[in-house]
Every structure is written in C-alpha cells, then in structure tokens.
Design a protein around this motif. Sequence first.
Motif, mmCIF file in Angstrom:
data_model
loop_
_atom_site.group_PDB
_atom_site.id
_atom_site.type_symbol
_atom_site.label_atom_id
_atom_site.label_comp_id
_atom_site.label_asym_id
_atom_site.label_seq_id
_atom_site.Cartn_x
_atom_site.Cartn_y
_atom_site.Cartn_z
ATOM 1 N N PHE C 110 29.109 -32.327 -32.223
ATOM 2 C CA PHE C 110 28.411 -31.350 -31.398
ATOM 3 C C PHE C 110 29.217 -30.072 -31.428
ATOM 4 N N PHE C 132 21.906 -28.982 -24.704
ATOM 5 C CA PHE C 132 20.971 -29.636 -25.614
ATOM 6 C C PHE C 132 20.902 -28.885 -26.940
ATOM 7 N N HIS C 133 20.977 -29.611 -28.049
ATOM 8 C CA HIS C 133 20.798 -29.019 -29.367
ATOM 9 C C HIS C 133 19.693 -29.761 -30.108
ATOM 10 N N ASP C 134 18.831 -28.978 -30.752
ATOM 11 C CA ASP C 134 17.755 -29.564 -31.560
ATOM 12 C C ASP C 134 17.687 -28.793 -32.869
ATOM 13 N N VAL C 145 14.593 -35.086 -33.299
ATOM 14 C CA VAL C 145 15.984 -35.489 -33.090
ATOM 15 C C VAL C 145 16.621 -34.538 -32.085
ATOM 16 N N ARG C 146 17.258 -35.099 -31.061
ATOM 17 C CA ARG C 146 17.869 -34.256 -30.056
ATOM 18 C C ARG C 146 19.269 -34.737 -29.731
ATOM 19 N N LYS C 147 20.161 -33.780 -29.552
ATOM 20 C CA LYS C 147 21.516 -34.121 -29.131
ATOM 21 C C LYS C 147 21.748 -33.513 -27.757
ATOM 22 N N VAL C 166 22.447 -38.982 -28.726
ATOM 23 C CA VAL C 166 21.644 -38.578 -29.875
ATOM 24 C C VAL C 166 20.389 -39.448 -29.942
#
Lengths: 234, 234, 234, 234
Positions: C110, C132-134, C145-147, C166
């Motif tokens: 991340f 949140f990262h996508d 997919v999402r982190k 994840v």
Amino acid sequence: MMKQARTLLSRSLCDQSKSLFDGASTLRGFASWSTGSGFSGKEAAKPSGRVFAPYAIFKGKAALSVEPVLPTFTEIDSGNLRLDRRGSLMMTFMPASGERKYDWEKKQKFALSPTEVGSLISMGSKDSSEFFHDPSMKSSNAGQVRKSLSIKPHADGSGYFISLGVINSILKTNDRIVVPVTTAEFTVMKTAFSFVLPHLMGWDRLTDQDGTGTQRTTSHGNTDPQQLEQEWDK
Amino acid sequence: MMKQARTLLSRSLCDQSKSLFDGASTLRGFASWSTGSGFSGKEAAKPSGRVFAPYAIFKGKAALSVEPVLPTFTEIDSGNLRLDRRGSLMMTFMPASGERKYDWEKKQKFALSPTEVGSLISMGSKDSSEFFHDPSMKSSNAGQVRKSLSIKPHADGSGYFISLGVINSILKTNDRIVVPVTTAEFTVMKTAFSFVLPHLMGWDRLTDQDGTGTQRTTSHGNTDPQQLEQEWDK
Amino acid sequence: MMKQARTLLSRSLCDQSKSLFDGASTLRGFASWSTGSGFSGKEAAKPSGRVFAPYAIFKGKAALSVEPVLPTFTEIDSGNLRLDRRGSLMMTFMPASGERKYDWEKKQKFALSPTEVGSLISMGSKDSSEFFHDPSMKSSNAGQVRKSLSIKPHADGSGYFISLGVINSILKTNDRIVVPVTTAEFTVMKTAFSFVLPHLMGWDRLTDQDGTGTQRTTSHGNTDPQQLEQEWDK
Amino acid sequence: MMKQARTLLSRSLCDQSKSLFDGASTLRGFASWSTGSGFSGKEAAKPSGRVFAPYAIFKGKAALSVEPVLPTFTEIDSGNLRLDRRGSLMMTFMPASGERKYDWEKKQKFALSPTEVGSLISMGSKDSSEFFHDPSMKSSNAGQVRKSLSIKPHADGSGYFISLGVINSILKTNDRIVVPVTTAEFTVMKTAFSFVLPHLMGWDRLTDQDGTGTQRTTSHGNTDPQQLEQEWDK
C-alpha cells in the motif's frame, strides 16, 4: 473520531482522483506560473537548475498551490554574505472554470512572510488567522487595493477554509477564492512549512558549513570565555 | 480565538511595516555587529564565506535580533575532531532612539546555551523562563555584573515579553530592554531554534557522513553483537 | 502510566528479539522486494547507488515494512526540473508462516501519498484513519479490487492496529493482514515520516541550493517589492 | 509556572557551572571513551574523519553522556547498499568520585534502539519508561546479567530521573547510577534524538540523493501508474 477520519478520507480520495486525473497538465500549469517566481539568477546557478515542486490542492470550486520562494543574499565583502530579502511561501489561488478545469487568468497570489508562516504553523484545530497585505501601504494610494488571506476552521474540526480576498477600490472589484483543506492537507502544509522556514530565514546557510573551526578555548568561570566575550563585548 | 488572531495580525502587520521600511539598513547594522560573533576562521573556509542572517524583530521601544553561533571543534588526532565549544544562540537587544531608529551604542547581548534553548522551545503559552549569566561567577568579582533574560507570557496568551536586564554594581547601572513578541514570532523562533539545536551540539557532523560503513555483522542473540560489545565493553 | 510503559517495553523487547534473531535474512528479503520499488535509474546515478533501509516491524502474526519511494522529476528546459510524480511511503505487509517465518508470496503493498502521510502524522493516540485505493477507479472495472489501510488505536492507548485489507471480487478473495504497533514504533514512524515528507514533495530540492542569489532589492512600502511584484503580477 | 521555571533555572545554572568548570577535561574523557564506539572504518573515510560530540550532563552524584552510533550498510551489488545494522543512541553513565570528579572505571553503557528512542521522544511530562537489555537472552546464560534503563518524572513535573541499573548474578553485583535531568535538558535530548532518528534508520541516505530521476509518467486512472504497479505487483 472515526467519523472525522472517514470524512477526511473520502475527501482526500476525491481530491486525489481530481488531482491525479488532470494532475500532469495542471501541475505543468502551476510550474509555468512559478517560473517567474523568485529564484534569482545566481540561485539557479547549479547543475539541476531551478526545481518546480508546488504543493497543489485541487477542489471543486478552486485550487490552491504553494511553493517556497528562497531568500536572496548580498555579498558584503570578500565572499561574505548578508541576508538581503527573506524568503516567503507563495500561495496561488485559482477558481474552477468547469469540471476539473481551472481559470489561469483569474489566479490570485499571496506571499506568506516567515512570521506569517509562524502564525500558520502555530494554529490549533479551532484557531483562525487573517493576514492583510497592501502594496501601497504608507503611500498616497494606501487602501486602494487590499488583499486578505483568511484561514478559518471547519465547524467539525475536520479542516479549514483558506480564502483569499482581493478588494480593488479603483476597478471596483471584490474577488474571493475559497479552498477547503482537510486536516491531512493542512498537516502536510504545516510539516513542509516547518521544514522550509529556517531556509526562508537563511539559517540553513549558517549551519551547513564544512569548516572545522578547530580553535582552542580554555574554560574559566561558568561560561565559555568566547561567548562571554561576545556577550560582554560592545 | 479569532480575536487573538486579529490582534496578532495587526501587530505583525505594523511590525512588518517597521521592519521593512528600514529593514535594509537595520539588518545591515545587525550584520555588522555579528561580524565579530563567533564564526571561527576555519569555519569561514568555504566559497560563500560567512553568512549573516539574523532573525530581527523591530518593535516600538526596542529591537531584538537572534542568530546562531556555531560550535568549534578541536583536532584530537589524524583528522578526528572533538566538540570543543558548544554553539549558542546570540540574542542582541537594542533600545529605540526614535521613530524606527535604534541606538547601536546601547545594545546588550545574551548567548543562549543549548540547554537554555531547550528550556525556551519547551515553553507553553502560559510558561515563563528566566536565565542568569554572570561573567565573574566563582571569582572574587562574582555578582558585580549580572545579566538576566526573562521571558513572560502576555496575559491574553497572544505572545511574550522578552526582556534583558543588566545590573552593574560597579558602574551603578541597571539597564533593561524589553521586546514584546507575538505568538507567531515566538513560533518562528521555536521552529528555527529546534532546527539549529542539533547543529549547536555538533550532531549534524555525526550524521552527514558519506562513508558507507559496510561492515558485516552476524546476528546471534537478541541484540546486535557490536552494540552489545559497546554496551558491555569497559 | 508506568503500566502502559511496561507493556510497551515487554512488547518491544520480544519484537526486538524477533527482529534480531532473523533480522539479517528478513531485512534482506525486504530489501530484495524493494529493489523493484521506485528508485528511477537517474535517482541511482550516485557513487553509493541505491540504498535499501526499510523500517521493519516483526510481530507474531505478520510483519510490516515501510520505506520511502522518492519523487521523480521531468526536465522542462535548460536544466530546469518540474516535479512529475510525488513520492510515497510504501508499506509492505507479510503474514507469518510459522515461528519467526513470514510468507513472501502473500505480501501485500500500500503506497501512502503525501496527503495520507499528513493524515497519519496528525493522528492523536485515540484517533483512527482509513484509506482506500482502487486501481481501476473511474474505469469500468472500478470496485472489482479494493485495498483499504486501517489504523485503529488500542483500547488502552498503548499503540495501534495497522491492517491492510484486499478485496478481489473477481478472484473472490478477501485478505486482511494485521500488525499491532506500539506507541514507540508509531512514534518512530511519525518522526521518520515527518522527516521524509518534504522530500516526497520534492521541497528538499528547492532549498538545498548553493547559489548565493545576491540580487539587490531596495525597500519601499511595507512589503518587499519583489514579493509584491510576484503577489500582484498576473 | 514561574516557580518551576526558576527551579529549572537555578539547576541549569549550577549544572552549567559544573560542566564548564571541568567541561574541557571531562568532554575529553567522554570523547576518548567513544573512540571505540561504533563509527566503522568506512564511516570515517572523510576529510574531517570522526567527530566526537557527546551531549553531556553533569550532576552532583553522576554524569550522563549521549551520542549517536551510526548505522552500518552492506554492499549487496554494483554499488547498492542495504542497511545492515541500525544505529543507536549510546548513553554512558558515570558516578561522581568527588567534587566535580567522575569515576571512569565505573562507567556503564546502554544503547537505545530506534524503537526505544521513539518511546523516549513520545514521553509526556508525567510518563515513565523502562527498557531491559540482556546480552545473553535466549542463551543458557539468559538472566545472568541484566541492564535496565529507567526514566521517571519528577513529582513536580520539572524533569526526570534517568537511572541505569546493572545486575550481575555471577559477580553478585547490583549497580545503579542515577542522573536527574531538567525539562530543558530532556527537551534538548528529545529534539536532538528526533533529528538523529531518521539517520539511525538510514533514511537520510534515501533522500539526500542528487539524481534527478527524470522519468516520464503518463497519468491514467486516479493513482499514479508506477505506484499502482508497485502496490499491485507481486
């Protein structure tokens, strides 16, 4: 304050998407402005030349970009320098002209002095600050044009509203550009400003010297003799 | 604390006008004093020579200028150095002699030691500090001349009064110069002092080395063997 | 808070034993990962080449490693540079596969942006944060997919749980790696992150210049003319 | 808290007198010890060689000296380096043997790890910390010799007692050296430790690079592609 954190997060997410979607072009824009902003010729006399690295915040109605303007020095004698002009932090505001578009023509600037930087970095989450600049102060034109930078906390403590107002009594114009910043973005500013402040004052020059200064001093009394000398010298 | 902020602002505005109206000449003055202040010959052995960048605060009744005095080192053997004299922050006070004029002849100096700097940067908005220096301490002349630097908070928490008192029992003189500083100005001092402190201690020399120190160490037990060795070595 | 301190201590002790028992090999592992992580060729153009110094925390069920990814710059003209990509802090999580063994295959990464770093370093002992990262955001694959990186305080204020989740809706996987960090370890991160932040922004480039910038300025009015010019220039 | 300030002042005054009366000789002593402490040969490969600048505090019953021990690196391939051993802050305690005399033979050392440094710099004015080191941990000799460093606040919040205990169950010895430090002295330590911490971790190596890293990146999606790549790369 999970709620606050989530709010902050969602904001920073959408900000991020904005800044990254058109980040390249916009940063280029910011850089192109800053080309004119205060690195003197001598300052640029180094291999990598000038470096443009504005810290830009893109929001729905406006964008804010901040970057340091380094101090200048005057050579007073055989290679010795005296601080001539303190550096500043140049803040550039730009209103939005549409979805992720910003109007370069309507940008407004405000240069924070070291003392004003000190005021900003000492702000608590509930504090406000306001700075006034008048280019004609003390002249017959005093008050004709006035700029005021205002920093006001969000009611829920999740950040601040930073707004720049420009009143021109000649052109009968009264512009105000407002950029909301999250606690996270304000923390980035405070941290970077604290890092930069000694450089704006020229104090990094005083301390990054390689000389060894190996001079003997013999101690007597409760204070270093040389420092005493200095303290008591007239 | 909008009110505080406005107050602070109006102050910093008028300070700014003062400092900038005659800033050039006055800074030149400050610099000329500091020419004699503590950069040893070796220290100056670099292209850009000495750099004079005092942080000056100009108020109605007096002015205060602060700048770092770097430490000196002694060569103990084959190119190794030992800190010989810690650096200090030299504070120079100067009473006003008229509208935006300051009396160089009546200036007084006080050199803050690293520990006194630590005391200053740990001060809260309601704290006070007082430091005493006596050049003749522990000698038969002890107490004949005493300097005391006092830092007292404004009642409304909007800043501090910094005053330097000098009592000379021989000349029967008792001088005191007081400079009010805003929270913003004090924050600039705290930030710059924190940046400079490791340099006054000579710790920047320990850490800006380019050597790679690529020596193998094999780990056994719960602590690095070399550090253990050091810890347990006598 | 002696109790808290002891807890923290016992933890840091066992952490230490862990990290030191297999520290060499594991750090090597971390370094080998980071070989691919973001030092551009030019960045490496220096005598000592690339430097791998991840800050690694080893706990019973997982390990966390953090290291800076430097920004990149684009040459815009005759030796001038413009920040092209901001740096980040790459966090790598790795689940334990046994006693002091960690499963490299299951690592998750991340990259904290400067603003997310600002959010982290502004956290109080009771605050939480979630990022949140996508990778597919704004594309047709958005949300597949999402982190999410979550930082939650321990009930007793003795530290935080840092967890990376994840979710892959295609592979129907839902991984989460949790690493508890003590207040001491979090303070190390905050201190190191604050040091690194200006570098991630490229601001160290603006301020470490050797030029003297000795240009004359004559002061009139209450603000430095050049800064005014900049402020008022359009 | 004028009272606190005065107390602190009187203390720092007498400490100062002590440290300055025999400062030269004692610092020489501290330096001579540290000659053996952890600057590797490569580290010394620079014009000015090693630099010894311990921060020493002299009190009535004992003295404390602190100085950084830099990290070491291993060359992993073509000029690339990997952190091999983290640095530490070596604390050296020495009991007084008389008026302003300290017994070199009875000195005791304790090396603070980066995480222990993080614990110390996060301490509030009422917090305590205690660290335990055992050179034989996990070996059959575990527990035979134990060192514990304890930091306890003064009842009136005016500083801390820092004490190092060494219990040797073989020699049947139980030594403890206690040094009271003022808030000012502890602030100097916290400020200098915060400055040094990134260097102990080797992070100054990651960020003081001159390379320009001018690599093109074209932005698509909401996150920088290269960082995404890193985040999603396995």
